[in-house]
Design a protein around this motif. Structure first.
Motif, PDB file in Angstrom:
ATOM      1  N   ASN A   4      86.634  49.244 -59.021  1.00  0.00           N
ATOM      2  CA  ASN A   4      87.321  50.359 -59.360  1.00  0.00           C
ATOM      3  C   ASN A   4      88.203  50.214 -60.382  1.00  0.00           C
ATOM      4  O   ASN A   4      88.410  51.133 -61.367  1.00  0.00           O
ATOM      5  CB  ASN A   4      88.361  50.633 -58.091  1.00  0.00           C
ATOM      6  N   TYR A   5      88.746  48.910 -60.661  1.00  0.00           N
ATOM      7  CA  TYR A   5      89.578  48.706 -61.779  1.00  0.00           C
ATOM      8  C   TYR A   5      88.788  48.728 -63.113  1.00  0.00           C
ATOM      9  O   TYR A   5      89.101  49.045 -64.244  1.00  0.00           O
ATOM     10  CB  TYR A   5      90.348  47.268 -61.730  1.00  0.00           C
ATOM     11  N   GLY A  62      96.874  44.441 -61.646  1.00  0.00           N
ATOM     12  CA  GLY A  62      95.823  44.987 -60.896  1.00  0.00           C
ATOM     13  C   GLY A  62      95.246  43.470 -60.325  1.00  0.00           C
ATOM     14  O   GLY A  62      95.452  43.390 -59.279  1.00  0.00           O
ATOM     15  N   VAL A  63      94.232  42.969 -61.257  1.00  0.00           N
ATOM     16  CA  VAL A  63      93.479  42.040 -60.471  1.00  0.00           C
ATOM     17  C   VAL A  63      94.379  40.632 -59.915  1.00  0.00           C
ATOM     18  O   VAL A  63      94.127  40.296 -58.832  1.00  0.00           O
ATOM     19  CB  VAL A  63      92.500  41.262 -61.534  1.00  0.00           C
ATOM     20  N   GLU A 112      84.672  53.992 -60.698  1.00  0.00           N
ATOM     21  CA  GLU A 112      85.883  53.936 -59.990  1.00  0.00           C
ATOM     22  C   GLU A 112      85.811  54.819 -58.540  1.00  0.00           C
ATOM     23  O   GLU A 112      86.408  54.498 -57.436  1.00  0.00           O
ATOM     24  CB  GLU A 112      87.237  54.663 -60.959  1.00  0.00           C
ATOM     25  N   GLU A 169      88.250  51.985 -64.224  1.00  0.00           N
ATOM     26  CA  GLU A 169      89.495  52.764 -64.827  1.00  0.00           C
ATOM     27  C   GLU A 169      89.365  52.200 -66.440  1.00  0.00           C
ATOM     28  O   GLU A 169      89.958  53.094 -67.236  1.00  0.00           O
ATOM     29  CB  GLU A 169      90.868  52.360 -64.025  1.00  0.00           C
ATOM     30  N   HIS A 229      86.235  43.643 -58.446  1.00  0.00           N
ATOM     31  CA  HIS A 229      87.335  44.965 -58.705  1.00  0.00           C
ATOM     32  C   HIS A 229      86.510  46.027 -59.506  1.00  0.00           C
ATOM     33  O   HIS A 229      86.813  46.309 -60.555  1.00  0.00           O
ATOM     34  CB  HIS A 229      88.498  44.432 -59.433  1.00  0.00           C
ATOM     35  N   ILE A 242      95.552  45.609 -66.244  1.00  0.00           N
ATOM     36  CA  ILE A 242      94.835  45.358 -65.035  1.00  0.00           C
ATOM     37  C   ILE A 242      94.364  43.922 -64.810  1.00  0.00           C
ATOM     38  O   ILE A 242      94.046  43.446 -63.831  1.00  0.00           O
ATOM     39  CB  ILE A 242      93.620  46.236 -64.989  1.00  0.00           C
ATOM     40  N   PHE A 284      85.183  40.877 -62.623  1.00  0.00           N
ATOM     41  CA  PHE A 284      85.786  42.175 -63.283  1.00  0.00           C
ATOM     42  C   PHE A 284      84.210  42.878 -63.592  1.00  0.00           C
ATOM     43  O   PHE A 284      83.857  44.064 -63.035  1.00  0.00           O
ATOM     44  CB  PHE A 284      86.576  42.008 -64.134  1.00  0.00           C
TER      45      PHE A 284
END
Length: 239
Positions: free
Chosen positions: A168-169, A208-209, A135, A172, A166, A203, A232
């Motif tokens: 960063n997601y 999120g996504v 992240e 998390e 993604h 997410i 992802f």
């Protein structure tokens, strides 16, 4: 969340809810810690949550302070009837509910007594650090990319973003699975799986996504990026 709703009215921007997100976990973590056994395991977990929550809140604050209200909230502001009521319920109260569900592993650790500290907990902490790495590094790489005027209008496909659209997601979500592993050996620890499942579903399928994928859909450069890059989980790019 009531407090942050008031802040949103004063600032006239609902994206302060994004800053409230990380800070909310810190508040709940230490609030539940007060009523617990103050075990070493609980102290470690609370420190981890604090590091993550404060870093995320500061990162979002710095990002948002340089621009106007986030486009998602602007769109809702223009579309919703009874905007302030719906904003209060759908943005702040709903976020508070999700926050409370996600933080269950931390609450259990804080309120449990005679906590063990073995291989599962150590593995969970390692998983948490992997998530923090993803992240933090992904956020910093994107920040540097966007700060260069040459990259305006282009897709970030370097560093960790070369392996995941993604990252960063992904980081998390990984952190919360790590905290679940830390809580798992405690009595009723398995029940706290509601936490990582909630953040994963949110997410991947809700806030999120999907919102970001929709924002960039149809752009030729992004469509090519989608074709070769995992959505992802970080994986080698497709040729």
């Amino acid at each position: 969340m009531n407090l942050w709703f008031i802040v949103s009215l004063i600032k006239k921007r609902n994206d302060v809810a994004d800053i409230a997100w990380g800070l909310g976990f810190v508040v709940i973590a230490w609030s539940s810690f007060i009523f617990g056994s103050h075990d070493l395991k609980a102290i470690i977990v609370n420190i981890l949550v604090t590091v993550w929550g404060l870093r995320l809140a500061l990162h979002i604050y710095k990002r948002n302070s340089k621009k106007g209200e986030d486009s998602r909230y602007v769109e809702w502001r223009n579309q919703w009837k009874n905007f302030y009521l719906r904003s209060y319920l759908q943005v702040f109260m709903l976020q508070g509910l999700f926050l409370f569900l996600i933080v269950q592993p931390v609450i259990l650790v804080n309120l449990s007594e005679k906590l063990s500290f073995g291989a599962t907990e150590i593995f969970g902490i390692l998983v948490w650090f992997i998530g923090l790495y993803f992240e933090t590094l992904a956020d910093n790489q994107l920040k540097e990319f966007l700060s260069d005027p040459v990259n305006k209008g282009h897709v970030m496909d370097r560093g960790l973003w070369k392996f995941s659209r993604h990252p960063n997601y992904f980081g998390e979500v990984t952190m919360w699975w790590g905290l679940f592993l830390v809580a798992l050996p405690s009595n009723n620890g398995l029940l706290t799986i509601i936490g990582p499942i909630t953040i994963t579903l949110l997410i991947l399928f809700v806030s999120g996504v999907p919102l970001l994928e929709k924002k960039y859909a149809g752009r030729p450069e992004y469509e090519e990026y989608k074709r070769k890059t995992s959505i992802f989980i970080p994986l080698p790019p497709k040729k």
